[in-house]
Write a protein that holds these residues in place. Sequence first.
Motif, PDB file in Angstrom:
ATOM      1  N   VAL A   1      10.900  17.227  -6.101  1.00  0.00           N
ATOM      2  CA  VAL A   1      10.073  17.827  -7.518  1.00  0.00           C
ATOM      3  C   VAL A   1       9.181  18.808  -7.379  1.00  0.00           C
ATOM      4  N   GLY A   2       8.662  18.878  -6.013  1.00  0.00           N
ATOM      5  CA  GLY A   2       7.630  19.992  -5.653  1.00  0.00           C
ATOM      6  C   GLY A   2       8.543  21.329  -5.711  1.00  0.00           C
ATOM      7  N   LYS A   3       9.512  21.460  -4.798  1.00  0.00           N
ATOM      8  CA  LYS A   3      10.456  22.443  -4.882  1.00  0.00           C
ATOM      9  C   LYS A   3      10.844  22.947  -6.272  1.00  0.00           C
ATOM     10  N   LEU A   4      11.212  22.132  -6.996  1.00  0.00           N
ATOM     11  CA  LEU A   4      11.598  22.268  -8.433  1.00  0.00           C
ATOM     12  C   LEU A   4      10.598  22.952  -9.203  1.00  0.00           C
ATOM     13  N   CYS A   5       9.440  22.353  -9.117  1.00  0.00           N
ATOM     14  CA  CYS A   5       8.375  22.709 -10.197  1.00  0.00           C
ATOM     15  C   CYS A   5       7.663  24.156  -9.293  1.00  0.00           C
ATOM     16  N   TYR A   6       7.886  24.231  -8.206  1.00  0.00           N
ATOM     17  CA  TYR A   6       7.145  25.726  -7.893  1.00  0.00           C
ATOM     18  C   TYR A   6       8.300  26.596  -8.291  1.00  0.00           C
ATOM     19  N   PHE A   7       9.599  26.531  -7.924  1.00  0.00           N
ATOM     20  CA  PHE A   7      10.607  27.527  -8.661  1.00  0.00           C
ATOM     21  C   PHE A   7      10.400  27.715  -9.846  1.00  0.00           C
ATOM     22  N   SER A   8      10.361  26.479 -11.018  1.00  0.00           N
ATOM     23  CA  SER A   8      10.073  26.592 -12.183  1.00  0.00           C
ATOM     24  C   SER A   8       9.185  27.525 -12.502  1.00  0.00           C
ATOM     25  N   PHE A   9       7.871  27.138 -12.020  1.00  0.00           N
ATOM     26  CA  PHE A   9       6.728  27.910 -12.516  1.00  0.00           C
ATOM     27  C   PHE A   9       6.697  29.429 -12.153  1.00  0.00           C
ATOM     28  N   ILE A  10       7.066  29.841 -10.744  1.00  0.00           N
ATOM     29  CA  ILE A  10       7.059  31.082 -10.594  1.00  0.00           C
ATOM     30  C   ILE A  10       8.240  31.908 -11.185  1.00  0.00           C
ATOM     31  N   SER A  11       9.249  31.330 -11.614  1.00  0.00           N
ATOM     32  CA  SER A  11      10.129  32.105 -12.402  1.00  0.00           C
ATOM     33  C   SER A  11       9.475  32.300 -14.013  1.00  0.00           C
ATOM     34  N   ILE A  12       8.867  31.534 -14.522  1.00  0.00           N
ATOM     35  CA  ILE A  12       8.176  31.686 -15.760  1.00  0.00           C
ATOM     36  C   ILE A  12       7.186  32.733 -15.589  1.00  0.00           C
ATOM     37  N   ALA A  13       6.465  32.790 -14.596  1.00  0.00           N
ATOM     38  CA  ALA A  13       5.484  33.878 -14.372  1.00  0.00           C
ATOM     39  C   ALA A  13       6.093  35.200 -14.181  1.00  0.00           C
ATOM     40  N   LEU A  14       7.322  35.428 -13.603  1.00  0.00           N
ATOM     41  CA  LEU A  14       7.845  36.444 -13.318  1.00  0.00           C
ATOM     42  C   LEU A  14       8.554  36.892 -14.766  1.00  0.00           C
ATOM     43  N   SER A  15       9.110  35.983 -15.411  1.00  0.00           N
ATOM     44  CA  SER A  15       9.793  36.187 -16.699  1.00  0.00           C
ATOM     45  C   SER A  15       8.754  36.871 -17.891  1.00  0.00           C
ATOM     46  N   ILE A  16       7.554  36.371 -17.684  1.00  0.00           N
ATOM     47  CA  ILE A  16       6.377  36.703 -18.602  1.00  0.00           C
ATOM     48  C   ILE A  16       5.927  38.052 -18.381  1.00  0.00           C
ATOM     49  N   LEU A  17       5.858  38.620 -16.877  1.00  0.00           N
ATOM     50  CA  LEU A  17       5.508  40.087 -16.738  1.00  0.00           C
ATOM     51  C   LEU A  17       6.604  40.744 -17.255  1.00  0.00           C
ATOM     52  N   ILE A  18       7.727  40.417 -16.982  1.00  0.00           N
ATOM     53  CA  ILE A  18       8.945  41.314 -17.621  1.00  0.00           C
ATOM     54  C   ILE A  18       8.944  41.394 -19.072  1.00  0.00           C
ATOM     55  N   MET A  19       8.630  40.343 -19.807  1.00  0.00           N
ATOM     56  CA  MET A  19       8.273  40.287 -21.337  1.00  0.00           C
ATOM     57  C   MET A  19       7.283  41.256 -21.510  1.00  0.00           C
ATOM     58  N   ALA A  20       6.238  41.522 -20.850  1.00  0.00           N
ATOM     59  CA  ALA A  20       5.023  42.211 -21.198  1.00  0.00           C
ATOM     60  C   ALA A  20       5.426  43.473 -21.423  1.00  0.00           C
ATOM     61  N   ILE A  21       6.566  44.078 -21.000  1.00  0.00           N
ATOM     62  CA  ILE A  21       6.987  45.551 -21.201  1.00  0.00           C
ATOM     63  C   ILE A  21       7.479  46.010 -22.354  1.00  0.00           C
ATOM     64  N   ILE A  22       8.106  45.034 -23.125  1.00  0.00           N
ATOM     65  CA  ILE A  22       9.006  45.093 -24.251  1.00  0.00           C
ATOM     66  C   ILE A  22       7.978  45.516 -25.640  1.00  0.00           C
ATOM     67  N   PRO A  23       6.869  44.767 -25.762  1.00  0.00           N
ATOM     68  CA  PRO A  23       6.157  45.451 -26.823  1.00  0.00           C
ATOM     69  C   PRO A  23       5.382  46.631 -26.735  1.00  0.00           C
ATOM     70  N   SER A  24       5.447  47.224 -25.656  1.00  0.00           N
ATOM     71  CA  SER A  24       4.603  48.578 -25.287  1.00  0.00           C
ATOM     72  C   SER A  24       5.087  49.615 -26.069  1.00  0.00           C
TER      73      SER A  24
END
Length: 429
Positions: free
Chosen positions: A287-310
């Motif tokens: 569960v710890g590894k799963l949560c870390y992978f999921s959360f860090i993937s969410i964070a990176l996806s959000i940073l990519i998302m930030a580029i779109i409405p520029s």
Amino acid sequence: MDVKLIKQKDFSLLILGKLVSLLGSNMQQFALSLYVLELTGSATIFASILSISILPRLLLSPVAGVFGDWFDRKKTIVLLDLLNFIIIGIYAAIFSINGSITIPMIYVLVILLEITEIFFGSAMSAVIPSIVNKDDLLDANSFNSLVMNIGQLLAPLLGAIIYGSFGLKLVMIINSISFLLSAISEMFINVPKKHKKPESISIKAFKTDLKEGINIIRSNKFISTMISLGTIINFVVAPIFSVGLIFIIKEVLNATDFQFGVFQMVLSASMIAAPIFASGYIKKIKVGKLCYFSFISIALSILIMAIIPSRNILGRFNSNLIPYILLSIISFMVGVFATIANISMGTIFNQVTPIELMGRTSTVFNLAVTVFIPIGQMLFGYLYDIISPSYVIAISGLILIVAVKRYKTALTELDEEEDGIRGDVINEI
């Protein structure tokens, strides 16, 4: 997922009732979002309506948690669904008479529905663990997640069609009826009477039982770690989906109501895909590894998302279609990762918490991880009004990366605890 759960009458009726009420509620939430934005055009006001719900949650969560463990859970959920049927029915009648409802009236409606939801959630938290075996909890939670997200997938589309054709009044009428049907379904469920009501109801008994739930949270490293990380994650991520993306799609991209509905369906589709395709992996990965992978993937996806409405990106296209599609794809990815983490954490929480204490423990847990959501909604909602949405989303992504990195060690240590937790559960069985 084990198909034998579907054949269990109590589980099937419970899921059916939840699905019907979810469809009505999400249709109404979708319609209210459009209604408020049409009236005001302000992300700040829209965020304030979402955020006002924290007031009853702060005040009543401890009371609801203890009461959820004291009183018959079946009777509680049936009565609360009937109460929602009455409340929303009254609002539908007011809308029919006046032809509209005001922003203050919407504030009152949100508060009333939040109050019933707090007590309903407390009672409902122990229902699935009560009617299925502990060995089946992961499958039950996965199936519950699957069906509820199918409802979330259909609700925006139905909401867009009904709201666009008939307006908010019919949406509220349908939602009112959905709670009535849900209550009827729940009347036929056999829920084991595992509540524990004190011989004498008093303030002293309330304080004693509330402390018992809090002590479980403090003594369990898994729960306390997830509260700390969950609070930060909800603070920065919830405003993106409850305020930011809605504001971007409607006000920046000028999307139609139908496009908005399809976008909501994409989010729900991501949450449907996760329990179907990932339930086997959830059982295998710590569960710890799963949560870390999921959360860090969410964070990176959000940073990519930030580029779109520029402006640089939007200026390259003659229409909103490509930015709209890109936002939908990234949001789909975030939904998958978030759902995987939620199913895993929810199952462990159900396993380590005694059923007779589930109400007070779950409400304290939920309050702790959601208390900063309205603060984030107000803060980030204000930022969406005054600076570029790209900057706001980028800030959210950076905060999330720092938080996940900060708790990486704690998440890793959870893996060492997980085998002990599961071993204890097996011994209890």
